[in-house]
Design an enzyme around this catalytic site. Structure first.
Site, PDB file in Angstrom:
ATOM      1  N   THR A 269      -5.925   0.382  -1.634  1.00  0.00           N
ATOM      2  CA  THR A 269      -4.863  -0.363  -0.963  1.00  0.00           C
ATOM      3  C   THR A 269      -5.434  -1.628  -0.353  1.00  0.00           C
ATOM      4  O   THR A 269      -6.657  -1.764  -0.185  1.00  0.00           O
ATOM      5  CB  THR A 269      -4.230   0.476   0.168  1.00  0.00           C
ATOM      6  OG1 THR A 269      -5.239   0.749   1.159  1.00  0.00           O
ATOM      7  CG2 THR A 269      -3.651   1.774  -0.364  1.00  0.00           C
ATOM      8  N   PRO A 270      -4.574  -2.580   0.035  1.00  0.00           N
ATOM      9  CA  PRO A 270      -5.058  -3.780   0.715  1.00  0.00           C
ATOM     10  C   PRO A 270      -5.825  -3.482   1.996  1.00  0.00           C
ATOM     11  O   PRO A 270      -6.736  -4.233   2.357  1.00  0.00           O
ATOM     12  CB  PRO A 270      -3.765  -4.553   1.006  1.00  0.00           C
ATOM     13  CG  PRO A 270      -2.827  -4.133  -0.076  1.00  0.00           C
ATOM     14  CD  PRO A 270      -3.134  -2.682  -0.311  1.00  0.00           C
TER      15      PRO A 270
ATOM     16  N   ASN B 265       3.301   5.122   9.349  1.00  0.00           N
ATOM     17  CA  ASN B 265       2.276   4.767   8.374  1.00  0.00           C
ATOM     18  C   ASN B 265       1.470   3.525   8.765  1.00  0.00           C
ATOM     19  O   ASN B 265       0.334   3.371   8.328  1.00  0.00           O
ATOM     20  CB  ASN B 265       2.929   4.548   7.008  1.00  0.00           C
ATOM     21  CG  ASN B 265       1.985   3.913   6.009  1.00  0.00           C
ATOM     22  OD1 ASN B 265       1.079   4.563   5.504  1.00  0.00           O
ATOM     23  ND2 ASN B 265       2.182   2.619   5.731  1.00  0.00           N
TER      24      ASN B 265
ATOM     25  N   ASP C 271       6.784  -4.740  15.034  1.00  0.00           N
ATOM     26  CA  ASP C 271       5.450  -4.580  15.602  1.00  0.00           C
ATOM     27  C   ASP C 271       5.416  -3.205  16.256  1.00  0.00           C
ATOM     28  O   ASP C 271       6.054  -2.975  17.288  1.00  0.00           O
ATOM     29  CB  ASP C 271       5.180  -5.678  16.628  1.00  0.00           C
ATOM     30  CG  ASP C 271       3.792  -5.603  17.246  1.00  0.00           C
ATOM     31  OD1 ASP C 271       3.130  -4.553  17.125  1.00  0.00           O
ATOM     32  OD2 ASP C 271       3.363  -6.593  17.874  1.00  0.00           O
TER      33      ASP C 271
ATOM     34  N   GLY D 108       0.776  -1.224   0.000  1.00  0.00           N
ATOM     35  CA  GLY D 108       0.000   0.000   0.000  1.00  0.00           C
ATOM     36  C   GLY D 108       0.813   1.282   0.000  1.00  0.00           C
ATOM     37  O   GLY D 108       1.844   1.400  -0.673  1.00  0.00           O
TER      38      GLY D 108
ATOM     39  N   ILE E  40      -7.894   5.311  -0.555  1.00  0.00           N
ATOM     40  CA  ILE E  40      -6.856   4.846  -1.469  1.00  0.00           C
ATOM     41  C   ILE E  40      -7.132   3.379  -1.801  1.00  0.00           C
ATOM     42  O   ILE E  40      -7.566   2.604  -0.930  1.00  0.00           O
ATOM     43  CB  ILE E  40      -5.457   4.960  -0.833  1.00  0.00           C
ATOM     44  CG1 ILE E  40      -5.245   6.337  -0.190  1.00  0.00           C
ATOM     45  CG2 ILE E  40      -4.372   4.703  -1.873  1.00  0.00           C
ATOM     46  CD1 ILE E  40      -3.958   6.441   0.612  1.00  0.00           C
TER      47      ILE E  40
ATOM     48  N   TYR F  28     -11.901   3.813  14.137  1.00  0.00           N
ATOM     49  CA  TYR F  28     -10.954   4.385  13.175  1.00  0.00           C
ATOM     50  C   TYR F  28     -10.953   5.905  13.265  1.00  0.00           C
ATOM     51  O   TYR F  28      -9.893   6.544  13.282  1.00  0.00           O
ATOM     52  CB  TYR F  28     -11.315   3.916  11.767  1.00  0.00           C
ATOM     53  CG  TYR F  28     -10.249   4.210  10.731  1.00  0.00           C
ATOM     54  CD1 TYR F  28      -9.083   3.456  10.680  1.00  0.00           C
ATOM     55  CD2 TYR F  28     -10.408   5.231   9.801  1.00  0.00           C
ATOM     56  CE1 TYR F  28      -8.100   3.713   9.732  1.00  0.00           C
ATOM     57  CE2 TYR F  28      -9.444   5.500   8.849  1.00  0.00           C
ATOM     58  CZ  TYR F  28      -8.287   4.736   8.818  1.00  0.00           C
ATOM     59  OH  TYR F  28      -7.317   5.004   7.882  1.00  0.00           O
TER      60      TYR F  28
ATOM     61  N   LYS G  27      -7.586   8.085  14.305  1.00  0.00           N
ATOM     62  CA  LYS G  27      -6.984   9.043  13.381  1.00  0.00           C
ATOM     63  C   LYS G  27      -7.142  10.479  13.865  1.00  0.00           C
ATOM     64  O   LYS G  27      -6.275  11.333  13.613  1.00  0.00           O
ATOM     65  CB  LYS G  27      -7.567   8.867  11.978  1.00  0.00           C
ATOM     66  CG  LYS G  27      -7.205   7.525  11.331  1.00  0.00           C
ATOM     67  CD  LYS G  27      -5.700   7.337  11.218  1.00  0.00           C
ATOM     68  CE  LYS G  27      -5.319   6.107  10.426  1.00  0.00           C
ATOM     69  NZ  LYS G  27      -3.853   5.946  10.266  1.00  0.00           N
TER      70      LYS G  27
END
Length: 253
Positions: free
Chosen positions: A187-188, A86, A63, A17, A185, A150, A154
């Site tokens: 991404t996975p 990230n 980790d 990603g 995005i 989430y 964030k």
């Protein structure tokens, strides 16, 4: 332009990603890049691929929730100039639905991991200066009904970044701390969150997301990575405590 020539960068969540796209962008700009990821085998394979193209990259299993892992990877870099926090996960769930277990797991990675990285990077950079970039999200600026944990994580990253930036400025450390707020995005991580839903529901949710993006599509990771190059480089030397939004116009409505 080689804007990162001579700089050493550490990028978490770099096995796929945005993290992987950023590692490639940094390497192209001349940086020595350490890719880390909880999936050690994957990040080693990606680093080997980049190395075969002539880039100066290394990989380590990491980790971000473990303080000892942070001590180990930062020590391995030698002299750290740039940290990109990230690594993160996304899970769907409203405030009524999300379990305490999922809430804690998400904040552990998305917020506690960023706190540890920021704290350890300041310790490593304070004698020589540097740039810390915390990857937040547009979901750290606005709310979504099905992203309670989430959103919380964030939003926490956004304000932690400002606090850390003010602290470093007050101490005279010459460390800039900024947050990046991407929109959706391809991404996975996004695909994985959608995959937790029944197929038809996932398709409907993705269509709704795209419909709310003025540019009409999800971003590609390599469209976001140049912003991280900018924040890592001297091009942004008068920026700290700032939030950079790249979302196809999502939050402009």
């Amino acid at each position: 332009m080689m804007r990162l020539q001579g700089k050493t960068a550490l990028i978490t969540g770099a096995g796929s990603g945005l993290g992987l796209a950023t590692a490639r962008a940094f390497a192209r700009e001349g940086a020595r890049v350490y890719l880390t990821d909880v999936d050690g085998a994957r990040v080693e394979a990606e680093a080997a691929s980049l190395s075969s193209e002539g880039y100066l990259v290394m990989a380590m299993a990491h980790d971000v929730t473990q303080e000892g892992d942070w001590d180990r990877v930062i020590a391995a870099t030698g002299a750290l100039d740039v940290l990109v926090n990230n690594a993160g996960i996304a899970r769907l769930g409203s405030v009524e639905e999300v379990s305490l277990r999922d809430w804690r797991a998400l904040l552990d990675i998305n917020l506690d991991g960023v706190f540890l990285g920021t704290q350890k990077a300041i310790g490593a950079m304070k004698e020589r200066g540097g740039s810390i970039i915390n990857v937040s999200s547009i979901e750290g600026l606005i709310g979504e009904p099905n992203l309670a944990a989430y959103n919380a994580s964030k939003g926490g990253v956004r304000l932690l970044t400002k606090s850390a930036a003010l602290h470093c400025a007050a101490k005279g450390y010459n460390i800039r701390v900024n947050s990046l707020h991407p929109g959706y995005i391809a991404t996975p991580m996004v695909a994985g969150a959608l995959a937790t839903l029944p197929n038809e529901m996932a398709k409907a949710l993705q269509a709704d997301i795209v419909n709310r993006i003025p540019l009409g599509r999800l971003a590609q990771a390599d469209e976001i990575a140049p912003a991280l190059v900018f924040l890592a480089s001297d091009d942004s030397k008068y920026m700290t405590g700032s939030e950079l939004v790249i979302d196809g116009g999502y939050t402009a409505r």
